[in-house]
Design a protein around this motif. Sequence first.
Motif, PDB file in Angstrom:
ATOM      1  N   ARG A   8      -3.536   5.449  13.567  1.00 11.78           N
ATOM      2  CA  ARG A   8      -2.746   6.081  12.511  1.00 11.78           C
ATOM      3  C   ARG A   8      -1.587   5.157  12.205  1.00 11.78           C
ATOM      4  N   VAL A   9      -1.122   5.147  10.957  1.00 11.30           N
ATOM      5  CA  VAL A   9      -0.030   4.256  10.574  1.00 11.30           C
ATOM      6  C   VAL A   9       1.036   5.014   9.788  1.00 11.30           C
ATOM      7  N   ASP A  10       2.265   4.482   9.865  1.00 14.41           N
ATOM      8  CA  ASP A  10       3.398   4.996   9.105  1.00 14.41           C
ATOM      9  C   ASP A  10       4.113   3.807   8.479  1.00 14.41           C
ATOM     10  N   ALA A  12       6.988   1.206   8.146  1.00 17.43           N
ATOM     11  CA  ALA A  12       7.847   0.605   9.167  1.00 17.43           C
ATOM     12  C   ALA A  12       9.297   0.995   8.963  1.00 17.43           C
ATOM     13  N   ALA A  13       9.693   1.269   7.734  1.00 20.45           N
ATOM     14  CA  ALA A  13      11.071   1.664   7.430  1.00 20.45           C
ATOM     15  C   ALA A  13      11.026   2.879   6.526  1.00 20.45           C
ATOM     16  N   SER A  14      12.096   3.659   6.553  1.00 13.58           N
ATOM     17  CA  SER A  14      12.156   4.855   5.713  1.00 13.58           C
ATOM     18  C   SER A  14      12.164   4.462   4.245  1.00 13.58           C
ATOM     19  N   GLY A  15      11.768   5.384   3.412  1.00 10.85           N
ATOM     20  CA  GLY A  15      11.742   5.118   1.982  1.00 10.85           C
ATOM     21  C   GLY A  15      10.477   5.663   1.351  1.00 10.85           C
ATOM     22  N   ARG A  16      10.300   5.381   0.076  1.00 10.36           N
ATOM     23  CA  ARG A  16       9.142   5.830  -0.674  1.00 10.36           C
ATOM     24  C   ARG A  16       8.537   4.670  -1.448  1.00 10.36           C
ATOM     25  N   GLY A  17       7.299   4.887  -1.907  1.00  9.27           N
ATOM     26  CA  GLY A  17       6.647   3.868  -2.704  1.00  9.27           C
ATOM     27  C   GLY A  17       5.832   2.917  -1.847  1.00  9.27           C
ATOM     28  N   PRO A  18       5.120   1.992  -2.493  1.00  5.06           N
ATOM     29  CA  PRO A  18       4.272   1.049  -1.766  1.00  5.06           C
ATOM     30  C   PRO A  18       5.085   0.146  -0.839  1.00  5.06           C
ATOM     31  N   THR A  19       4.473  -0.246   0.265  1.00  2.00           N
ATOM     32  CA  THR A  19       5.108  -1.151   1.223  1.00  2.00           C
ATOM     33  C   THR A  19       4.044  -2.006   1.885  1.00  2.00           C
ATOM     34  N   ARG A  20       4.459  -3.184   2.351  1.00  2.00           N
ATOM     35  CA  ARG A  20       3.548  -4.079   3.055  1.00  2.00           C
ATOM     36  C   ARG A  20       3.729  -3.981   4.570  1.00  2.00           C
ATOM     37  N   ASP A  21       4.841  -3.422   5.012  1.00  2.00           N
ATOM     38  CA  ASP A  21       5.166  -3.364   6.440  1.00  2.00           C
ATOM     39  C   ASP A  21       4.846  -1.980   6.993  1.00  2.00           C
ATOM     40  N   LEU A  22       3.971  -1.932   8.005  1.00  2.00           N
ATOM     41  CA  LEU A  22       3.523  -0.677   8.590  1.00  2.00           C
ATOM     42  C   LEU A  22       3.755  -0.681  10.104  1.00  2.00           C
ATOM     43  N   VAL A  44       0.848  -1.186   0.000  1.00  2.00           N
ATOM     44  CA  VAL A  44       0.000   0.000   0.000  1.00  2.00           C
ATOM     45  C   VAL A  44       0.883   1.235   0.000  1.00  2.00           C
ATOM     46  N   ASP A  45       0.310   2.337  -0.487  1.00  2.00           N
ATOM     47  CA  ASP A  45       1.002   3.615  -0.476  1.00  2.00           C
ATOM     48  C   ASP A  45       0.464   4.412   0.705  1.00  2.00           C
ATOM     49  N   VAL A  46       1.291   4.619   1.711  1.00  2.00           N
ATOM     50  CA  VAL A  46       0.855   5.228   2.959  1.00  2.00           C
ATOM     51  C   VAL A  46       0.973   6.743   2.857  1.00  2.00           C
ATOM     52  N   GLY A  47      -0.159   7.442   2.989  1.00  2.00           N
ATOM     53  CA  GLY A  47      -0.143   8.888   2.948  1.00  2.00           C
ATOM     54  C   GLY A  47       0.199   9.485   4.301  1.00  2.00           C
ATOM     55  N   LEU A  85      -7.457   0.368   4.712  1.00  2.00           N
ATOM     56  CA  LEU A  85      -6.642   1.582   4.728  1.00  2.00           C
ATOM     57  C   LEU A  85      -7.423   2.720   4.085  1.00  2.00           C
ATOM     58  N   TYR A  86      -7.418   3.870   4.732  1.00  2.00           N
ATOM     59  CA  TYR A  86      -8.134   5.035   4.238  1.00  2.00           C
ATOM     60  C   TYR A  86      -7.140   6.089   3.785  1.00  2.00           C
ATOM     61  N   ASP A  87      -7.385   6.625   2.588  1.00  2.00           N
ATOM     62  CA  ASP A  87      -6.477   7.631   2.050  1.00  2.00           C
ATOM     63  C   ASP A  87      -7.272   8.592   1.182  1.00  2.00           C
ATOM     64  N   THR A  88      -6.595   9.504   0.507  1.00  2.00           N
ATOM     65  CA  THR A  88      -7.270  10.520  -0.305  1.00  2.00           C
ATOM     66  C   THR A  88      -7.865   9.907  -1.567  1.00  2.00           C
ATOM     67  N   GLY A  89      -8.852  10.644  -2.165  1.00  2.00           N
ATOM     68  CA  GLY A  89      -9.522  10.163  -3.364  1.00  2.00           C
ATOM     69  C   GLY A  89      -8.647  10.239  -4.594  1.00  2.00           C
ATOM     70  N   VAL A  90      -8.971   9.388  -5.566  1.00  2.00           N
ATOM     71  CA  VAL A  90      -8.243   9.331  -6.831  1.00  2.00           C
ATOM     72  C   VAL A  90      -9.254   9.299  -7.974  1.00  2.00           C
ATOM     73  N   PRO A  91      -8.830   9.470  -9.241  1.00  2.00           N
ATOM     74  CA  PRO A  91      -9.783   9.535 -10.362  1.00  2.00           C
ATOM     75  C   PRO A  91     -10.529   8.223 -10.570  1.00  2.00           C
ATOM     76  N   PRO A  92     -11.595   8.247 -11.413  1.00  3.53           N
ATOM     77  CA  PRO A  92     -12.324   7.012 -11.728  1.00  3.53           C
ATOM     78  C   PRO A  92     -11.398   5.943 -12.307  1.00  3.53           C
TER      79      PRO A  92
END
Length: 744
Positions: free
Chosen positions: A227-229, A231-241, A206-209, A262-269
């Motif tokens: 709230r979640v972050d 688990a390790a520094s970095g960017r992009g999708p991750t499975r570990d939170l 998942v992409d954590v906002g 997981l709840y995050d901001t809206g995206v296009p159709p």
Amino acid sequence: MLATARARIDDDVLAAWYLWCEAQGLACDLVLQSATTHDEVLGTIAQCGRAAMTWATGRLGVVYDEAGVDVTGLVTPGSILEGSFKVDWPPGGLADEIVVRFVDPENDWQYSSVRRPRPGLAGTPVTSSTITARGITSRDHAAMECNLAAARQHYHRRRYTWEMSHEGRAFMKGDVVMITHSLIDGGMVGRAVRLSGTGITLDRAVDVGAEAWLALRRTDGRVHMSRVDRAASGRGPTRDLRLRKRLEGPEDTEPQDVLWRLYDTGVPPRKVRITGVEPVDDRRFKFTGIDEVDEYHAAATSDLSLPLPDIMRQTPRVVTLSLTENLVRVSAGYAVELEAVLTVADDWRGGIITMAIDDGPATTVATLTNGATRARWPAPGNGNATITVVPGSEISAAGRAFVQPYTIRGADFPPGHPTNFLIDVLGDGTRRLRWTPPDAPHLAGVVIRYFPTAAGTPPEWDNMTRLHSGLLTASPLETVEPAQGAWTFVARAIDTNGNLSERDTRIKAEIGPQRQGDAILWRCPSTQGWPGTSQGARPSNDGRDALEGGGVYTWSDLDTWSTWVSWGAGAGDEGARFMAYTPPPEDLQTEVVFALQWSGETEGAVTVQARIGATRAALLRAAWVDHAAGTTLTARWVQVRWRLRGDGSELLSLDHLCWSIIAPSATRRLLDRNTAQWAGSAASGREVPHDLALVTDVDVTLQSVGAGWTWSLASKSPLRIKIFDGQGNPADAVVDIIVRGIAA
């Protein structure tokens, strides 16, 4: 496909496909070893190039699996036919391993194989699915097809189907469209893999906002929110939170039973590639589609041993909110009920609806679960309401709030409109209109008006012709109006305050001749497929409701244009000289003194004949007698026939035929009668008392009944009617009944 004209081949598309195949490293190397059709060969060649044959443009071409196709349209609930949108998941489990075998020139033209595990497999594969790639002789090509087969299991498991009206003509197989619907809206969900204190591993990346929240439904049913972050520094999708709020209580011994969202901001159709287009009829088209994701196309050149990347789902959101009022009956009078209908987008699973009146506090009035998009709740009799819809639950929001103001009108709100509006034209020419009234306790009745369909711009309500007097308090309405022609009928409800429904219900109908006042039997065989028997005649094939006496022709007879023009008339022995039509016998139920009337268009000299009898057997033994217009007959059984003669120079025909039995009628009026006092029962039907020998038609008016009451004719001999209350239960009522027929 043999000898297909060059003009019927889409060279431009085929040339573009060839260049694309060259760029992708795709080729077809095929040896035919048995009898094979042209279609099968072309289909195999297309499959090697990730394509499918199509005639969608009117020419032979292909639709190929190209990445980065431009979006050609937006499909929304407004363009999808109601109730047609579905999301299906293929049944059964997935194979642990995909195997593609191909003819390998480096292996002495024997079969070789490439394989890869399915995405997400942990451990050694147990089951496999083998695909034989005909026409592929390259290991690299086979590896790409193996990757894409696995990618389809990962990215294309979901199948969309929907239907559209004429707007669907713009879309073809292979097009990519944007689509939004309540069944595919929302945020990400899944199952846990590992849990420990403040750590969690998800079953997908998942992409954590910056403001991400995670809801956990634990094995004992408890809900944990945090709230979640990453688990390790970095960017992009991750499975570990990392959970900011530590897990408490008993340990979850089976993490896979823990559900997360997981709840995050809206995206296009969502992007969808159309994989199939099927015409349902001349006005509807059925589409099938799959998710269009860049990761699928990129997977073709992936290493066979590397896992395929996960993709983000979409956060639920409310697009529009439609609000309506209903008045419901309560012991002290009426109460107001609000109904909300949502149009939603993304991964919608449910939400919370709150309402605030004027400047008061907001309170929860409805909870939507399991993808529901409709809710009803009681409301005050008036006031300015603020309606707020929040995706998710009271535990945590899953998307942005949608706010809409609404003014409650209460008793001033007009009733809903009638539904299930239908018209039947009975055998005697009577027009019967049926409808279902709205569920409104303050309903006074229904009003029906009409206007010519060919009138161009439909007139305003006040300029339409009224079909009846007063208000219709029960369905159906039987009438002889309007005259023959094409008409549009419009129905609206009206309440006790005189408010008309804001919407109306309309039907268009092409109706035949009106019932004649004293007609006890009325038939139009030209509109009923010409029941009975005919001699020397056949139905016309030019769209007319006619019987024709066809001539005898050969192909050599039609050697000049003048012959074609006169085809069917001819000259001399080429034209028919005799034809006849005989409808089935008719039982008038009692002995009647009657006159026979008919109308129609004929070619040829016509003679009308009749035969009569006291019984059917006597009728069939009776001789046919020429019938002169204006004379009367006395019988219970009657049968007529039409005989046409010509000299061979004309096309004999009998067109638009209608005929009737006319007898002096009598009328009986039964006013303010309580059906509970009549013989029979409400369930089986009440017998209407009368002294007529034959009943032709019945008009019933139900007095002082609520919305939704109806009546039906159980039988004419004996005359019995059934009455149903607003819930469809058999009932009795006070009625006015007009019975027409033949006096004893």
